[in-house]
Every structure is written in structure tokens, then in C-alpha cells.
Design a protein around this motif. Sequence first.
Motif, PDB file in Angstrom:
ATOM      1  N   GLU A 122      10.607  16.169  12.890  1.00 40.46           N
ATOM      2  CA  GLU A 122       9.871  16.925  13.903  1.00 40.46           C
ATOM      3  C   GLU A 122       8.357  16.697  13.836  1.00 40.46           C
ATOM      4  N   SER A 123       7.878  15.972  12.831  1.00 39.97           N
ATOM      5  CA  SER A 123       6.421  15.848  12.666  1.00 39.97           C
ATOM      6  C   SER A 123       5.849  14.792  13.612  1.00 39.97           C
ATOM      7  N   GLY A 124       4.541  14.868  13.817  1.00 38.34           N
ATOM      8  CA  GLY A 124       3.779  13.863  14.574  1.00 38.34           C
ATOM      9  C   GLY A 124       4.300  13.640  15.969  1.00 38.34           C
ATOM     10  N   SER A 125       4.489  12.353  16.335  1.00 36.75           N
ATOM     11  CA  SER A 125       4.927  12.013  17.690  1.00 36.75           C
ATOM     12  C   SER A 125       6.450  12.086  17.817  1.00 36.75           C
ATOM     13  N   ARG A 126       7.140  12.458  16.726  1.00 37.07           N
ATOM     14  CA  ARG A 126       8.596  12.621  16.712  1.00 37.07           C
ATOM     15  C   ARG A 126       9.320  11.333  17.110  1.00 37.07           C
ATOM     16  N   THR A 127       8.714  10.172  16.704  1.00 36.53           N
ATOM     17  CA  THR A 127       9.362   8.894  16.986  1.00 36.53           C
ATOM     18  C   THR A 127       9.439   8.075  15.701  1.00 36.53           C
ATOM     19  N   LEU A 128       9.584   6.756  15.890  1.00 34.67           N
ATOM     20  CA  LEU A 128       9.862   5.861  14.770  1.00 34.67           C
ATOM     21  C   LEU A 128       8.852   5.966  13.627  1.00 34.67           C
ATOM     22  N   LYS A 129       7.562   6.052  13.964  1.00 32.97           N
ATOM     23  CA  LYS A 129       6.569   6.061  12.887  1.00 32.97           C
ATOM     24  C   LYS A 129       6.731   7.294  12.010  1.00 32.97           C
ATOM     25  N   ASP A 130       7.069   8.411  12.609  1.00 39.52           N
ATOM     26  CA  ASP A 130       7.236   9.651  11.849  1.00 39.52           C
ATOM     27  C   ASP A 130       8.529   9.617  11.035  1.00 39.52           C
ATOM     28  N   ALA A 131       9.554   8.955  11.604  1.00 38.00           N
ATOM     29  CA  ALA A 131      10.810   8.779  10.866  1.00 38.00           C
ATOM     30  C   ALA A 131      10.553   7.944   9.619  1.00 38.00           C
ATOM     31  N   MET A 132       9.708   6.934   9.761  1.00 37.63           N
ATOM     32  CA  MET A 132       9.390   6.065   8.625  1.00 37.63           C
ATOM     33  C   MET A 132       8.585   6.837   7.581  1.00 37.63           C
ATOM     34  N   ASN A 133       7.635   7.664   8.022  1.00 36.67           N
ATOM     35  CA  ASN A 133       6.890   8.515   7.069  1.00 36.67           C
ATOM     36  C   ASN A 133       7.854   9.359   6.252  1.00 36.67           C
ATOM     37  N   GLU A 134       8.788   9.995   6.948  1.00 34.08           N
ATOM     38  CA  GLU A 134       9.693  10.926   6.279  1.00 34.08           C
ATOM     39  C   GLU A 134      10.659  10.188   5.354  1.00 34.08           C
ATOM     40  N   ALA A 135      11.109   9.012   5.774  1.00 32.12           N
ATOM     41  CA  ALA A 135      11.992   8.217   4.907  1.00 32.12           C
ATOM     42  C   ALA A 135      11.245   7.828   3.634  1.00 32.12           C
ATOM     43  N   MET A 136       9.967   7.474   3.764  1.00 28.98           N
ATOM     44  CA  MET A 136       9.184   7.100   2.580  1.00 28.98           C
ATOM     45  C   MET A 136       8.985   8.301   1.661  1.00 28.98           C
TER      46      MET A 136
ATOM     47  N   TYR B 103       0.850  -1.193   0.000  1.00 26.09           N
ATOM     48  CA  TYR B 103       0.000   0.000   0.000  1.00 26.09           C
ATOM     49  C   TYR B 103       0.885   1.242   0.000  1.00 26.09           C
ATOM     50  N   VAL B 104       1.335   1.619  -1.177  1.00 30.43           N
ATOM     51  CA  VAL B 104       2.243   2.763  -1.299  1.00 30.43           C
ATOM     52  C   VAL B 104       1.832   3.605  -2.499  1.00 30.43           C
ATOM     53  N   PRO B 105       2.304   4.859  -2.551  1.00 28.34           N
ATOM     54  CA  PRO B 105       2.052   5.679  -3.734  1.00 28.34           C
ATOM     55  C   PRO B 105       2.583   4.999  -4.996  1.00 28.34           C
ATOM     56  N   GLU B 106       1.868   5.213  -6.084  1.00 29.46           N
ATOM     57  CA  GLU B 106       2.242   4.611  -7.369  1.00 29.46           C
ATOM     58  C   GLU B 106       3.719   4.851  -7.713  1.00 29.46           C
ATOM     59  N   THR B 107       4.232   6.027  -7.351  1.00 28.67           N
ATOM     60  CA  THR B 107       5.640   6.353  -7.645  1.00 28.67           C
ATOM     61  C   THR B 107       6.599   5.275  -7.134  1.00 28.67           C
ATOM     62  N   LEU B 108       6.251   4.647  -5.994  1.00 28.96           N
ATOM     63  CA  LEU B 108       7.146   3.658  -5.398  1.00 28.96           C
ATOM     64  C   LEU B 108       6.941   2.248  -5.920  1.00 28.96           C
ATOM     65  N   VAL B 109       5.801   1.996  -6.553  1.00 23.42           N
ATOM     66  CA  VAL B 109       5.505   0.615  -6.960  1.00 23.42           C
ATOM     67  C   VAL B 109       6.566   0.053  -7.896  1.00 23.42           C
ATOM     68  N   PRO B 110       6.965   0.813  -8.944  1.00 26.57           N
ATOM     69  CA  PRO B 110       8.005   0.255  -9.819  1.00 26.57           C
ATOM     70  C   PRO B 110       9.300  -0.062  -9.060  1.00 26.57           C
ATOM     71  N   ALA B 111       9.663   0.747  -8.078  1.00 30.74           N
ATOM     72  CA  ALA B 111      10.878   0.487  -7.293  1.00 30.74           C
ATOM     73  C   ALA B 111      10.727  -0.784  -6.462  1.00 30.74           C
ATOM     74  N   LEU B 112       9.521  -1.018  -5.954  1.00 30.49           N
ATOM     75  CA  LEU B 112       9.299  -2.231  -5.162  1.00 30.49           C
ATOM     76  C   LEU B 112       9.306  -3.471  -6.059  1.00 30.49           C
ATOM     77  N   LEU B 113       8.785  -3.311  -7.270  1.00 30.93           N
ATOM     78  CA  LEU B 113       8.826  -4.419  -8.227  1.00 30.93           C
ATOM     79  C   LEU B 113      10.279  -4.723  -8.612  1.00 30.93           C
ATOM     80  N   GLU B 114      11.052  -3.648  -8.803  1.00 30.00           N
ATOM     81  CA  GLU B 114      12.473  -3.799  -9.136  1.00 30.00           C
ATOM     82  C   GLU B 114      13.210  -4.507  -7.998  1.00 30.00           C
ATOM     83  N   LEU B 115      12.920  -4.089  -6.767  1.00 30.48           N
ATOM     84  CA  LEU B 115      13.561  -4.700  -5.600  1.00 30.48           C
ATOM     85  C   LEU B 115      13.180  -6.175  -5.485  1.00 30.48           C
ATOM     86  N   GLU B 116      11.897  -6.460  -5.719  1.00 34.08           N
ATOM     87  CA  GLU B 116      11.417  -7.833  -5.629  1.00 34.08           C
ATOM     88  C   GLU B 116      12.164  -8.718  -6.629  1.00 34.08           C
ATOM     89  N   GLU B 117      12.305  -8.193  -7.838  1.00 32.14           N
ATOM     90  CA  GLU B 117      12.971  -8.962  -8.886  1.00 32.14           C
ATOM     91  C   GLU B 117      14.466  -9.133  -8.576  1.00 32.14           C
TER      92      GLU B 117
END
Lengths: 401, 263
Positions: free
Chosen positions: A162-176, A17-31
Motif C-alpha cells: 500500500e505504500s508510495g505509488s502502490r506499483t512495481l517500485k513499491d513492491a520491490m521496496n517491500e520485497a527488499m 547499493y544495498v543495506p549491509e545486511t544483504l551484502v553477504p547474501a549477494l556475495l553468497e548468491l554471486e558465488e
Amino acid sequence: MTTETTVGRFGRYGGRYVPETLVPALLELEEAYAKASADSSFGEEVARVLKEFVGRPTVLTPARRLTEAWGGAHVWLKREDLAHTGAHKINNTVGQVLLAKRMGKKRIIAETGAGQHGVATATACALFGLPCEVYMGALDVERQSLNVFRMRALGAVVKPVESGSRTLKDAMNEAMRTWVSQVSDTHYVIGSAAGPHPYPTVVRDFQSVIGKELRTQAQAAFGKLPDAIIACVGGGSNAIGVLHPFIGDKDVRLVGVEAAGHGLESGQHGASLTLGTEGVLHGSRSLVLQDEHGQIQEAHSISAGLDYPGVGPELAHLAKTGRMEVRTATDDEALAAFYEVARTEGILPALETSHAFARGRELARDLGKGKYLVINCSGRGDKDVATISARGVPPPVGVKS
Amino acid sequence: MSGEIAQAFAKAKARGEGVLVAYAMAGDPDLARSVDVFAALVEGGADIVEIGVAFSDPIADGPVIQAASERALKAGSTLKRVLEEVVPEVRKRCPQTPLVIMTYVNVIMAMGEERFAKLARERGVSGAILPDLPPEESAGLRATFDAAGVDLIPLCAPTTPKARAEAIARDARGFVYCVSVSGVTGMRAELPADLSQRLDVVRKASPVPVVAGFGISTTEQARTLSAHADGVVVGSALVRAANADGPSAAKALCADIKRGLKR
């Protein structure tokens, strides 16, 4: 043995469940991952680095004084705290960074909670000569300053979020978000067995070295498989890594321990398997802590690594189908376990790991004498000394005042 | 399939204009006042209104919409309240303008896909855009939406290979949302050089109109794109204008962009 029901799905959980922009990269990674897995030279290279650099296999240590103190099963510890960088996280980052190099990626990004995954990623990047950026919640940057320094010393850029709860989940949002902007030349090293397919599978496979070694070591040490294995669960990478090779062994009890934080009733915890409901977070369908409107709730745990409102999809499946037993430990129980292990075994476990130890006594007694309990000692506690010592230090043992 | 979206494109085309799809965040600064913002977008010339429903973890959004989401959540915005308090009011004030909900899939799942589709349709919603639901994961949800008459509008990205883009377009409902830049929502000074070419590919394959979105905020950008797309989506620039200077500023920006869309 695999719990994958269809590609990228573990029962109801998993998916992409990711933005379309990332789908080709995930397919590439899978392959690319499928190709690398089929290529024996890749497996050999990963194994070589794990041996020569990480120090694998990590030992299986008899915990004689804990066994005695708890008065039940023989307790053994799988010592991931002795892996280079001080936790199991390096098993996955070595594999993923080697994979990224194979794919021709020019830079690496990662998210981190406690900082262990960030340090492990920065370490692999230093070893293989790739630039590295680590996203870390600003709150975690404050409470894990040792690991922040380690990442910087290794040449990585630490980006406080600095967004949200400023913990792991927000770090993951920003990395994505960053990955979406730089997807063509960048590999995102996810550290939990979570995220969109194929990450839960990739991370599990790289971490399964823990469980595979344990099978051999248990046979050598006590002539059989363990009767139970216990691991802490945040996103779940150490748990799936040690437990996965035993899923088909019905006589081996698999136990995951989540963070109960201030208590399950307090609303401040990280117990997504115990109290979460089905939802989509960070690219996969799993169990998440959310309100009735689908807003993700902030998790709480004294340990930054368990302070996450989701959990990997395969663990959600193992929990829902009953193959894995799920228990919880509060902040206070984890702290007590930290000192107990320190003073009976001479090991300072990470606060995450201390949650697994906190449920060790009752499990050892439940199993009974003559049985074998293995605790996955996923990381060492040096990174947590500021958090722990701020609460005061109990008096020394065995010294007359 | 809802006819309102097709109609809005047809009407704009008949007037010799590209369509302006205008986005604002429901509940920013609060539910009642966001209705004024949506009405202002239509007064400014918006042909289709995108109603943003806040999510705690908006991974496809840049800083402007992230901040708007936080304000909306603080103001008590939920999907249920948006459907009950915002959509009917906007419907009343702008009866001719198709409304499209934009949110993340978890918010829809929490309400229940069927319950959402039914309620949304009843309240006059024509479509939905879910940026974290790619085609591989959307079959079940789309069937539910189809049955209720809500268009699930698909997105195409700069990284989407040609064959995949064509497949997305062929199977689209409502319109195809072509993401102009690899990245999150938010204004960009420059749009990628290959954007017009990508739009042409998608347009050729698509039975429904094609719009470009992400990064668009000026009359000039709208003018350039109107040769290759049936319309544009403007979001962050409007959210910022409404937040800084109120509904009238958003209305003025809509009028500016709309000028660029006149052929």
C-alpha cells in the motif's frame, strides 16, 4: 560478448547499493551462481526444464500480413507469448528457483508489476515444491486480477503493497525489506534485469536463451541474422534477453521501446532511458526518473510491466553508448498496436509487448524491403483484457452491418 | 575526521554514561517544527543527533520511519532545505551536540557528493550515515567526505561475517553503527541473543566507538546494551513519540533511555 566492464559494472552503471545486511547474501548468491554456471549439470537441468515444461524453443513466426501492411522489411516474431505462463518471465524464474534449491534456500519471495513475473515465480515454486510470497503494488493487484488469481491458484501468497505509488517500485521496496528480515533462508527472485549485482547479470543470462534461440532460428528461417531486433523496455528483462546475444554483431540494429504513457511532455511516463538521470534505485546505479532533489518519481504506463521509474544498468549502458537505439510509445499508440496485431496476425500481445509493435511500422519502413525485422513478442495479452476492453472495443472487421 | 563525535563519546564516558544517538526526521511534521523535536532530543539527554532526510524509497526503514518520510516529503523537505533551514537552527540551539545526517545515497548523489560534503561541513554537520551504501561502493564518496571533514559512519549487520565486520570496524570513521537485528528500522520487543557477542567483536577491532541501533526503544534494552557498546541509537520510537505527542514526549523518552545508559 559482454558489456560488463568490471564485475557487476556496466560502464558507470550497476553496482550493489544495498543495506549491509544483504551484502553477504549477494556475495553468497554471486558465488553460488558462478559455481552453478561452471557446472554443466546445472545448465543441463535448466535446459531440460525449459524444454519439457516451458515448451522451449519458442517459435519464430513470420508476420506476413503485418509485413504487407507496413510495406517494409520482412517482419518476424519471436514468440515468447507461447512460453508456459504466457511470457518470457518463466525463463528466469526456472533458473533462479533451481539455483535457490541448490543453495538450500527454504522459501522464495518475489516482486511483480503486471503479475507475469509473480505468476512465473509461483509456477516455478509449485513445480519445485518451495513456498512462495509475491509482493505486488495494491494498484497492480486491482488492475491485474487475473494474474492475482493465477498466483493464488498456484499456491503463492500475494501481498498487496500500500505504500508510495502502490506499483512495481513499491513492491520491490517491500520485497527488499522482507528479504532483509529473512535473508538467511530466503531467496529473492528478482524478475527485471535490475537490482543489485549479481541480479542484472543472473537475469540477463537466464533470459539470453531468447536471443540465442533467435540466432539459430533466423539462420534457419532466412539464412542470416536479423537486420534489426525490437523489444519493449520496462526494467528490461525481455529486451536484454533477446538483444544481448547480438551486442557484438554490429550490423544488427538493437532497438528498445519505452513507455511514453500520456506523452513524454506530460510527466506521466516510464521513459527512464529517454528522460532519466543517473541515480541509485533498488540496489543499482542506473538511469532513473527523479526530481532535482533525488526523490524517485512515479512512473506511468497503461501497462503495469512498464510502469517503473528505473531500468536495468546494462540497458542504460547500451543506450548511453549508442549500441541500443531507444524509442518510446504512448499508451494510445500501444493500444492501437494491440488491435493491429490482433487483427492482422491473430495474436493478442501483452500491453508491454504492444509498445514494441507500436514502433514496428516505422522501423520496418526505415529498414526497407528485403531486410529482416524481428519483434520480441514478449508476452500475451490475456492479462490485459480488462484494462483494454474498459476503453471500448473497435467494430469487427470484414463484417457488413 | 571531525573531532566533535569523538569528543561527545569522551564526555559521556567521563560522566560514566553510554552515548545516546537520537534520531528524528527533518521536516516531520514540517521543517520548522522538526527543529523543536531535535532540540527536545538534546534537552532529553541525547549526546549526538541524527537528522533524517527523507527519501521516496527508504528500503532500510520500517513503517514508522516510512510514514515520517512521507510526511516530510509532503511538507517539502529536501536535503538542501534541511541544510539551510534545519541544521543551522539546531546548531544554534544545541551548539555542543554533534549532528549526523542520515539519508539514502541517491539523495546525496542528486546534490553532488562534493557539494553536499562542503555545505554540510559549513553548516556544522559532523558525519553521515547512508544505509544503502556498503563498503564496496563507498570508497570514492568516503574520500570526498574525508577531505571535507565529514565522517562517513559505517554499518555492521548481524549477517556480516566476523572478518568482514572487523575490516569495517578497523576502517571506520566517527563510530561503527552495529545493526542489532536482521531487518528494517523499528521497535522490537526482544533483541537477538548473540548481539552482545557481536558488539564485543566489533569493539575489539574498532579504533572508534561502537553503538547498537535498530529495534531499541526501552530503558532496559539500553541498560543491557551499555555493557557491550559505547552507546545506542534510538530512532523509530522517538519518531513515533514526537508524531503522536509532540517534542516533549520525545524528550521524555530520551531521558528514559539515557537512564538506562548510566553505568
